[in-house]
Scaffold this motif. Structure first.
Motif, PDB file in Angstrom:
ATOM      1  N   ASP A   1       0.816  -1.210   0.000  1.00 38.28           N
ATOM      2  CA  ASP A   1       0.000   0.000   0.000  1.00 38.28           C
ATOM      3  C   ASP A   1       0.850   1.261   0.000  1.00 38.28           C
ATOM      4  O   ASP A   1       0.546   2.229  -0.714  1.00 38.28           O
ATOM      5  N   VAL A   2       1.917   1.256   0.797  1.00 40.03           N
ATOM      6  CA  VAL A   2       2.748   2.452   0.912  1.00 40.03           C
ATOM      7  C   VAL A   2       3.432   2.770  -0.409  1.00 40.03           C
ATOM      8  O   VAL A   2       3.425   3.926  -0.869  1.00 40.03           O
ATOM      9  N   LEU A   3       4.015   1.762  -1.048  1.00 36.71           N
ATOM     10  CA  LEU A   3       4.677   1.994  -2.333  1.00 36.71           C
ATOM     11  C   LEU A   3       3.681   2.398  -3.414  1.00 36.71           C
ATOM     12  O   LEU A   3       3.991   3.229  -4.273  1.00 36.71           O
ATOM     13  N   ALA A   4       2.484   1.826  -3.360  1.00 36.27           N
ATOM     14  CA  ALA A   4       1.467   2.174  -4.357  1.00 36.27           C
ATOM     15  C   ALA A   4       1.065   3.637  -4.243  1.00 36.27           C
ATOM     16  O   ALA A   4       0.966   4.356  -5.252  1.00 36.27           O
ATOM     17  N   MET A   5       0.845   4.119  -3.014  1.00 38.94           N
ATOM     18  CA  MET A   5       0.481   5.524  -2.826  1.00 38.94           C
ATOM     19  C   MET A   5       1.650   6.447  -3.183  1.00 38.94           C
ATOM     20  O   MET A   5       1.464   7.537  -3.718  1.00 38.94           O
ATOM     21  N   ARG A   6       2.836   6.009  -2.901  1.00 41.69           N
ATOM     22  CA  ARG A   6       4.005   6.805  -3.283  1.00 41.69           C
ATOM     23  C   ARG A   6       4.125   6.902  -4.794  1.00 41.69           C
ATOM     24  O   ARG A   6       4.454   7.965  -5.340  1.00 41.69           O
ATOM     25  N   ALA A   7       3.846   5.794  -5.490  1.00 38.39           N
ATOM     26  CA  ALA A   7       3.881   5.805  -6.948  1.00 38.39           C
ATOM     27  C   ALA A   7       2.854   6.792  -7.499  1.00 38.39           C
ATOM     28  O   ALA A   7       3.130   7.532  -8.460  1.00 38.39           O
ATOM     29  N   CYS A   8       1.667   6.836  -6.895  1.00 36.27           N
ATOM     30  CA  CYS A   8       0.639   7.788  -7.335  1.00 36.27           C
ATOM     31  C   CYS A   8       1.113   9.228  -7.151  1.00 36.27           C
ATOM     32  O   CYS A   8       0.933  10.080  -8.035  1.00 36.27           O
ATOM     33  N   ALA A   9       1.703   9.530  -5.992  1.00 37.35           N
ATOM     34  CA  ALA A   9       2.154  10.893  -5.719  1.00 37.35           C
ATOM     35  C   ALA A   9       3.260  11.312  -6.683  1.00 37.35           C
ATOM     36  O   ALA A   9       3.263  12.440  -7.197  1.00 37.35           O
ATOM     37  N   GLU A  10       4.206  10.425  -6.949  1.00 38.03           N
ATOM     38  CA  GLU A  10       5.301  10.768  -7.856  1.00 38.03           C
ATOM     39  C   GLU A  10       4.807  10.923  -9.292  1.00 38.03           C
ATOM     40  O   GLU A  10       5.255  11.816 -10.012  1.00 38.03           O
ATOM     41  N   ALA A  11       3.901  10.043  -9.707  1.00 36.88           N
ATOM     42  CA  ALA A  11       3.344  10.162 -11.057  1.00 36.88           C
ATOM     43  C   ALA A  11       2.559  11.461 -11.202  1.00 36.88           C
ATOM     44  O   ALA A  11       2.613  12.128 -12.246  1.00 36.88           O
ATOM     45  N   ALA A  12       1.819  11.859 -10.163  1.00 37.73           N
ATOM     46  CA  ALA A  12       1.063  13.118 -10.202  1.00 37.73           C
ATOM     47  C   ALA A  12       2.003  14.306 -10.346  1.00 37.73           C
ATOM     48  O   ALA A  12       1.763  15.219 -11.162  1.00 37.73           O
ATOM     49  N   ALA A  13       3.081  14.330  -9.572  1.00 36.47           N
ATOM     50  CA  ALA A  13       4.035  15.436  -9.665  1.00 36.47           C
ATOM     51  C   ALA A  13       4.675  15.496 -11.041  1.00 36.47           C
ATOM     52  O   ALA A  13       4.944  16.591 -11.566  1.00 36.47           O
ATOM     53  N   GLU A  14       4.895  14.342 -11.649  1.00 41.25           N
ATOM     54  CA  GLU A  14       5.537  14.317 -12.965  1.00 41.25           C
ATOM     55  C   GLU A  14       4.664  14.970 -14.039  1.00 41.25           C
ATOM     56  O   GLU A  14       5.187  15.623 -14.952  1.00 41.25           O
TER      57      GLU A  14
ATOM     58  N   LEU B   1       0.195  17.486 -11.535  1.00 36.59           N
ATOM     59  CA  LEU B   1      -0.987  17.405 -10.685  1.00 36.59           C
ATOM     60  C   LEU B   1      -0.563  17.518  -9.222  1.00 36.59           C
ATOM     61  O   LEU B   1       0.540  17.108  -8.850  1.00 36.59           O
ATOM     62  N   CYS B   2      -1.449  18.077  -8.412  1.00 38.54           N
ATOM     63  CA  CYS B   2      -1.204  18.186  -6.979  1.00 38.54           C
ATOM     64  C   CYS B   2      -2.270  17.394  -6.224  1.00 38.54           C
ATOM     65  O   CYS B   2      -3.372  17.170  -6.734  1.00 38.54           O
ATOM     66  N   ILE B   3      -1.931  16.984  -5.010  1.00 41.82           N
ATOM     67  CA  ILE B   3      -2.864  16.230  -4.190  1.00 41.82           C
ATOM     68  C   ILE B   3      -3.882  17.187  -3.574  1.00 41.82           C
ATOM     69  O   ILE B   3      -3.526  18.051  -2.771  1.00 41.82           O
TER      70      ILE B   3
ATOM     71  N   THR C   1      -6.868  15.994  -1.998  1.00 45.89           N
ATOM     72  CA  THR C   1      -7.248  15.328  -0.757  1.00 45.89           C
ATOM     73  C   THR C   1      -6.701  13.912  -0.785  1.00 45.89           C
ATOM     74  O   THR C   1      -6.518  13.325  -1.865  1.00 45.89           O
ATOM     75  N   LYS C   2      -6.462  13.387   0.398  1.00 47.68           N
ATOM     76  CA  LYS C   2      -5.783  12.093   0.461  1.00 47.68           C
ATOM     77  C   LYS C   2      -6.214  11.334   1.697  1.00 47.68           C
ATOM     78  O   LYS C   2      -6.393  11.905   2.763  1.00 47.68           O
ATOM     79  N   THR C   3      -6.390  10.003   1.534  1.00 46.34           N
ATOM     80  CA  THR C   3      -6.610   9.100   2.660  1.00 46.34           C
ATOM     81  C   THR C   3      -5.530   8.018   2.610  1.00 46.34           C
ATOM     82  O   THR C   3      -4.621   8.080   1.775  1.00 46.34           O
ATOM     83  N   ALA C   4      -5.649   7.029   3.475  1.00 51.81           N
ATOM     84  CA  ALA C   4      -4.643   5.970   3.503  1.00 51.81           C
ATOM     85  C   ALA C   4      -4.635   5.154   2.218  1.00 51.81           C
ATOM     86  O   ALA C   4      -3.594   4.610   1.833  1.00 51.81           O
ATOM     87  N   GLY C   5      -5.778   5.074   1.536  1.00 55.36           N
ATOM     88  CA  GLY C   5      -5.843   4.239   0.350  1.00 55.36           C
ATOM     89  C   GLY C   5      -6.392   4.922  -0.885  1.00 55.36           C
ATOM     90  O   GLY C   5      -6.734   4.258  -1.858  1.00 55.36           O
ATOM     91  N   SER C   6      -6.466   6.249  -0.881  1.00 60.40           N
ATOM     92  CA  SER C   6      -6.994   6.950  -2.052  1.00 60.40           C
ATOM     93  C   SER C   6      -6.480   8.382  -2.060  1.00 60.40           C
ATOM     94  O   SER C   6      -6.026   8.909  -1.046  1.00 60.40           O
ATOM     95  N   MET C   7      -6.575   9.007  -3.220  1.00 57.96           N
ATOM     96  CA  MET C   7      -6.234  10.431  -3.333  1.00 57.96           C
ATOM     97  C   MET C   7      -6.936  11.025  -4.542  1.00 57.96           C
ATOM     98  O   MET C   7      -7.231  10.320  -5.524  1.00 57.96           O
ATOM     99  N   VAL C   8      -7.266  12.306  -4.416  1.00 61.52           N
ATOM    100  CA  VAL C   8      -7.834  13.074  -5.520  1.00 61.52           C
ATOM    101  C   VAL C   8      -6.772  14.059  -5.964  1.00 61.52           C
ATOM    102  O   VAL C   8      -6.246  14.836  -5.154  1.00 61.52           O
ATOM    103  N   LEU C   9      -6.461  14.037  -7.252  1.00 60.35           N
ATOM    104  CA  LEU C   9      -5.401  14.871  -7.806  1.00 60.35           C
ATOM    105  C   LEU C   9      -6.012  15.960  -8.668  1.00 60.35           C
ATOM    106  O   LEU C   9      -6.902  15.696  -9.490  1.00 60.35           O
ATOM    107  N   LEU C  10      -5.549  17.192  -8.482  1.00 56.25           N
ATOM    108  CA  LEU C  10      -6.078  18.340  -9.209  1.00 56.25           C
ATOM    109  C   LEU C  10      -4.937  19.091  -9.876  1.00 56.25           C
ATOM    110  O   LEU C  10      -3.802  19.078  -9.387  1.00 56.25           O
ATOM    111  N   PRO C  11      -5.223  19.801 -10.975  1.00 56.14           N
ATOM    112  CA  PRO C  11      -4.199  20.680 -11.546  1.00 56.14           C
ATOM    113  C   PRO C  11      -3.797  21.736 -10.526  1.00 56.14           C
ATOM    114  O   PRO C  11      -4.593  22.145  -9.678  1.00 56.14           O
ATOM    115  N   ALA C  12      -2.584  22.207 -10.605  1.00 53.32           N
ATOM    116  CA  ALA C  12      -2.071  23.157  -9.618  1.00 53.32           C
ATOM    117  C   ALA C  12      -2.928  24.395  -9.511  1.00 53.32           C
ATOM    118  O   ALA C  12      -3.152  24.928  -8.419  1.00 53.32           O
ATOM    119  N   VAL C  13      -3.478  24.864 -10.618  1.00 50.90           N
ATOM    120  CA  VAL C  13      -4.281  26.093 -10.572  1.00 50.90           C
ATOM    121  C   VAL C  13      -5.556  25.886  -9.764  1.00 50.90           C
ATOM    122  O   VAL C  13      -5.998  26.780  -9.025  1.00 50.90           O
TER     123      VAL C  13
END
Length: 298
Positions: free
Chosen positions: A22-35, A38-40, A42-54
């Motif tokens: 779970d930890v590596l999966a969420m980390r992969a999501c965060a890194e892919a979003a930054a690439e 996209l910014c986070i 909202t985030k929970t232990a098993g999900s996140m909503v990613l939005l454009p920076a603006v």
């Protein structure tokens, strides 16, 4: 009220791969979003909503200054967020569900996420291999130390056997420099020879001794299992035979070298003399003597 653009949705489930938790999966999501920019949101232990920076910036401004109202016109980034959620796939392992608009950065995020998961899965497999390798090496070291201790202890059957074998080997090979037969002086009984008169080489004698020694070590380990054996006999398995050989040949190595150096001294001398003599012959003469075709001379 701002009008949301009509768009079809991407709904993809991406397997995380072996070793990705779970930890590596969420980390992969965060890194892919930054690439993909996209910014986070909202985030929970098993999900996140990613939005454009603006969009994240505007949401922050609304929270800080609620009386200022909203922007006059909607942004082209509206409706381009991405939702990522961990899902269990049973026997197939962990997966990530990604839902996004086809008009936003969803496809780019999915591609970046797949690449991250593949990298993490590969790193995990290498890490597991390293751990397994370290465990095997530790087990080999433990078995080697245990067997060495038994072979050096003359109060135990393996140690007494080795001491007798080394003394007998020296008498048979180092003093006479010849292969013994089962009826020669100082020879000892051997496994499987049935008392027949056979000739045996020095290395062969060591190999036969290894087989006998392994049986003695197994017998001692079996007695130690209940109270003082540092390893389990079933875990030793295929490590015992090479370990016994390693310990015995480490002890016998110098004598074996001297024995074969003496036994083969005349043959080695002839080889060296011939090698020196051939050094004075030209390459062409050697090739002609070997009947090599001239086209292959080079």
């Amino acid at each position: 009220m701002p009008r949301r653009p009509a768009a079809s949705l991407l709904d993809v489930r991406i397997p995380c791969g072996p070793g990705v938790d779970d930890v590596l999966a969420m980390r992969a999501c965060a890194e892919a979003a930054a690439e993909v920019g996209l910014c986070i949101g909202t985030k929970t232990a098993g999900s996140m909503v990613l939005l454009p920076a603006v969009e994240v910036t505007r949401s922050l401004l609304r929270c800080l200054s609620p009386g200022m109202g909203r922007p006059a016109s909607p942004s082209g980034e509206s409706g381009s967020g991405v939702a990522a959620e961990l899902m269990s796939r049973g026997a197939d392992g962990l997966a990530i569900s990604v839902v996004s608009s086809t008009q936003g950065r969803g496809e780019a995020f999915i591609s970046a996420l797949r690449a991250r998961l593949l990298r993490f899965a590969g790193s995990s497999n290498r890490g597991q291999s390293e751990v397994q390798g370290a465990t095997l090496q530790h087990r080999r070291s433990s078995v080697y130390l245990l067997v060495s201790r038994l072979l050096c202890d003359t109060t135990e059957a393996p140690g007494s056997f080795v001491a007798e074998f080394v003394h007998g080997f020296s008498d048979r090979y180092m003093d006479h420099n010849q292969s013994p037969s089962s009826g020669s002086a100082g020879s000892r009984p051997r496994c499987g020879d049935g008392g027949s008169s056979i000739s045996i080489t020095a290395v062969g004698d060591c190999l036969i001794a290894t087989e006998e020694l392994r049986g003695l070590v197994e017998e001692v380990l079996g007695k130690m299992q209940n109270y003082s054996c540092p390893v389990f006999l079933e875990e030793v398995g295929p490590l015992l035979q090479p370990t016994v050989e390693r310990c015995l040949f480490a002890r016998m190595g110098p004598m074996l070298w001297r024995h074969y150096a003496t036994k083969l001294r005349e043959r080695d001398g002839r080889f060296l003399r011939k090698t020196r003599a051939l050094g004075d012959v030209s390459d062409k003469a050697l090739l002609e003597a070997l009947e090599v075709k001239p086209a292959l001379y080079g």
